[in-house]
Design a protein around this motif. Structure first.
Motif, PDB file in Angstrom:
ATOM      1  N   ALA A  85       0.862  68.804 -25.669  1.00 16.38           N
ATOM      2  CA  ALA A  85      -0.084  68.195 -26.615  1.00 16.38           C
ATOM      3  C   ALA A  85       0.202  66.703 -26.820  1.00 16.38           C
ATOM      4  O   ALA A  85      -0.479  66.061 -27.608  1.00 16.38           O
ATOM      5  CB  ALA A  85      -0.023  68.932 -27.949  1.00 16.38           C
ATOM      6  N   GLY A  86       1.219  66.196 -26.141  1.00 19.68           N
ATOM      7  CA  GLY A  86       1.538  64.776 -26.272  1.00 19.68           C
ATOM      8  C   GLY A  86       2.415  64.445 -27.463  1.00 19.68           C
ATOM      9  O   GLY A  86       2.645  63.261 -27.758  1.00 19.68           O
ATOM     10  N   ARG A  87       2.939  65.444 -28.130  1.00 18.98           N
ATOM     11  CA  ARG A  87       3.856  65.219 -29.262  1.00 18.98           C
ATOM     12  C   ARG A  87       5.277  65.091 -28.714  1.00 18.98           C
ATOM     13  O   ARG A  87       6.124  65.958 -28.897  1.00 18.98           O
ATOM     14  CB  ARG A  87       3.727  66.360 -30.258  1.00 18.98           C
ATOM     15  CG  ARG A  87       2.350  66.432 -30.909  1.00 18.98           C
ATOM     16  CD  ARG A  87       2.180  67.635 -31.807  1.00 18.98           C
ATOM     17  NE  ARG A  87       3.294  67.831 -32.721  1.00 18.98           N
ATOM     18  CZ  ARG A  87       3.629  69.022 -33.229  1.00 18.98           C
ATOM     19  NH1 ARG A  87       2.917  70.103 -32.926  1.00 18.98           N
ATOM     20  NH2 ARG A  87       4.654  69.136 -34.049  1.00 18.98           N
ATOM     21  N   LEU A  88       5.519  63.991 -28.025  1.00 14.84           N
ATOM     22  CA  LEU A  88       6.745  63.832 -27.249  1.00 14.84           C
ATOM     23  C   LEU A  88       7.985  63.702 -28.120  1.00 14.84           C
ATOM     24  O   LEU A  88       9.047  64.243 -27.767  1.00 14.84           O
ATOM     25  CB  LEU A  88       6.607  62.646 -26.297  1.00 14.84           C
ATOM     26  CG  LEU A  88       5.454  62.758 -25.286  1.00 14.84           C
ATOM     27  CD1 LEU A  88       5.434  61.538 -24.379  1.00 14.84           C
ATOM     28  CD2 LEU A  88       5.550  64.039 -24.468  1.00 14.84           C
ATOM     29  N   ASP A  89       7.907  62.993 -29.251  1.00 19.17           N
ATOM     30  CA  ASP A  89       9.071  62.874 -30.136  1.00 19.17           C
ATOM     31  C   ASP A  89       9.511  64.251 -30.632  1.00 19.17           C
ATOM     32  O   ASP A  89      10.698  64.587 -30.603  1.00 19.17           O
ATOM     33  CB  ASP A  89       8.763  61.974 -31.338  1.00 19.17           C
ATOM     34  CG  ASP A  89       8.585  60.517 -30.960  1.00 19.17           C
ATOM     35  OD1 ASP A  89       9.026  60.125 -29.858  1.00 19.17           O
ATOM     36  OD2 ASP A  89       7.998  59.771 -31.759  1.00 19.17           O
ATOM     37  N   ASP A  90       8.540  65.041 -31.095  1.00 19.59           N
ATOM     38  CA  ASP A  90       8.846  66.384 -31.602  1.00 19.59           C
ATOM     39  C   ASP A  90       9.387  67.281 -30.494  1.00 19.59           C
ATOM     40  O   ASP A  90      10.341  68.036 -30.703  1.00 19.59           O
ATOM     41  CB  ASP A  90       7.598  67.022 -32.211  1.00 19.59           C
ATOM     42  CG  ASP A  90       7.111  66.286 -33.454  1.00 19.59           C
ATOM     43  OD1 ASP A  90       7.932  65.625 -34.132  1.00 19.59           O
ATOM     44  OD2 ASP A  90       5.897  66.375 -33.750  1.00 19.59           O
ATOM     45  N   ALA A  91       8.779  67.198 -29.326  1.00 18.42           N
ATOM     46  CA  ALA A  91       9.219  68.025 -28.203  1.00 18.42           C
ATOM     47  C   ALA A  91      10.644  67.662 -27.794  1.00 18.42           C
ATOM     48  O   ALA A  91      11.478  68.550 -27.587  1.00 18.42           O
ATOM     49  CB  ALA A  91       8.271  67.856 -27.018  1.00 18.42           C
ATOM     50  N   GLU A  92      10.919  66.359 -27.704  1.00 16.07           N
ATOM     51  CA  GLU A  92      12.278  65.945 -27.326  1.00 16.07           C
ATOM     52  C   GLU A  92      13.300  66.436 -28.342  1.00 16.07           C
ATOM     53  O   GLU A  92      14.373  66.927 -27.972  1.00 16.07           O
ATOM     54  CB  GLU A  92      12.366  64.428 -27.184  1.00 16.07           C
ATOM     55  CG  GLU A  92      13.737  63.979 -26.724  1.00 16.07           C
ATOM     56  CD  GLU A  92      13.839  62.496 -26.413  1.00 16.07           C
ATOM     57  OE1 GLU A  92      14.978  62.036 -26.205  1.00 16.07           O
ATOM     58  OE2 GLU A  92      12.809  61.798 -26.364  1.00 16.07           O
ATOM     59  N   ALA A  93      12.978  66.328 -29.629  1.00 17.91           N
ATOM     60  CA  ALA A  93      13.895  66.797 -30.672  1.00 17.91           C
ATOM     61  C   ALA A  93      14.148  68.303 -30.542  1.00 17.91           C
ATOM     62  O   ALA A  93      15.284  68.764 -30.674  1.00 17.91           O
ATOM     63  CB  ALA A  93      13.340  66.456 -32.049  1.00 17.91           C
TER      64      ALA A  93
END
Length: 192
Positions: A85-93
């Motif tokens: 979904a492009g929520r890269l900060d959340d995914a990386e965390a």
């Protein structure tokens, strides 16, 4: 003849040691699933793209699941959805949290490498890929990712090596022959 008491104590000691070893032995994680050897062997001898594609899906399905830990699997599912979904900060965390709990889970490292690549963090992505390859040397996805990083860095020779390594493991990667051929042509052009 030995008395039964020393033999019984040796058996008890052996069983206690065996139970301790089993308690601390890691569970079969994604990349250690014994089914993978057969799938990779079949991938090498596959006669069609359709068959290879099916084998790839099975490999990815095994890599993406962590046995006997549904909480980790739910976290992986959520993190993958965030990434898509492009929520890269959340995914990386979330991938980082999974890695801190299960550092031997190669696919968590690979997914974080993917997120870091999307974010332009090539150094972080490459470091994660090295960890993936340590845990699962046959990870053709990670090797392809390393190839993309090397291209972006302008290291065409490094990219060519990474893509060739990925191709040796999975000769059915989409466009792999074209990519390798183009890199080879670009490297020849530089040598002139």
């Amino acid at each position: 003849m030995t008395s039964p008491k020393p033999i019984r104590s040796k058996i008890i000691m052996f069983l206690a040691t065996a139970m301790l070893l089993l308690a601390y032995a890691p569970a079969n994680a994604d990349q250690t699933d014994p089914k993978l050897d057969k799938l990779f062997a079949a991938l090498q001898t596959s006669l069609s793209n359709a068959s290879a594609s099916s084998l790839e899906r099975e490999i990815w399905a095994i890599w993406t699941r962590y046995p006997d830990d549904q909480a980790i699997n739910r976290q992986m599912d959520r993190a993958i959805k965030m990434m898509n979904a492009g929520r890269l900060d959340d995914a990386e965390a979330m991938f980082s949290a999974i890695i801190s709990r299960k550092p031997a889970f190669a696919e968590a490292w690979n997914k974080r490498a993917t997120v870091r690549f999307f974010r332009g963090d090539d150094a972080g992505s490459a470091n994660d890929i090295l960890q993936v390859i340590k845990l699962e040397p046959r990870h053709f996805g990670a090797l392809s990712g390393l190839g993309m990083i090397k291209v972006r860095e302008g290291d065409l020779q490094g990219a060519l090596q990474a893509y060739r390594a990925a191709q040796r493991i999975n000769p059915f990667l989409p466009n792999i022959e074209v990519i390798i051929d183009r890199l080879g042509q670009r490297l020849k052009g530089r040598a002139l």
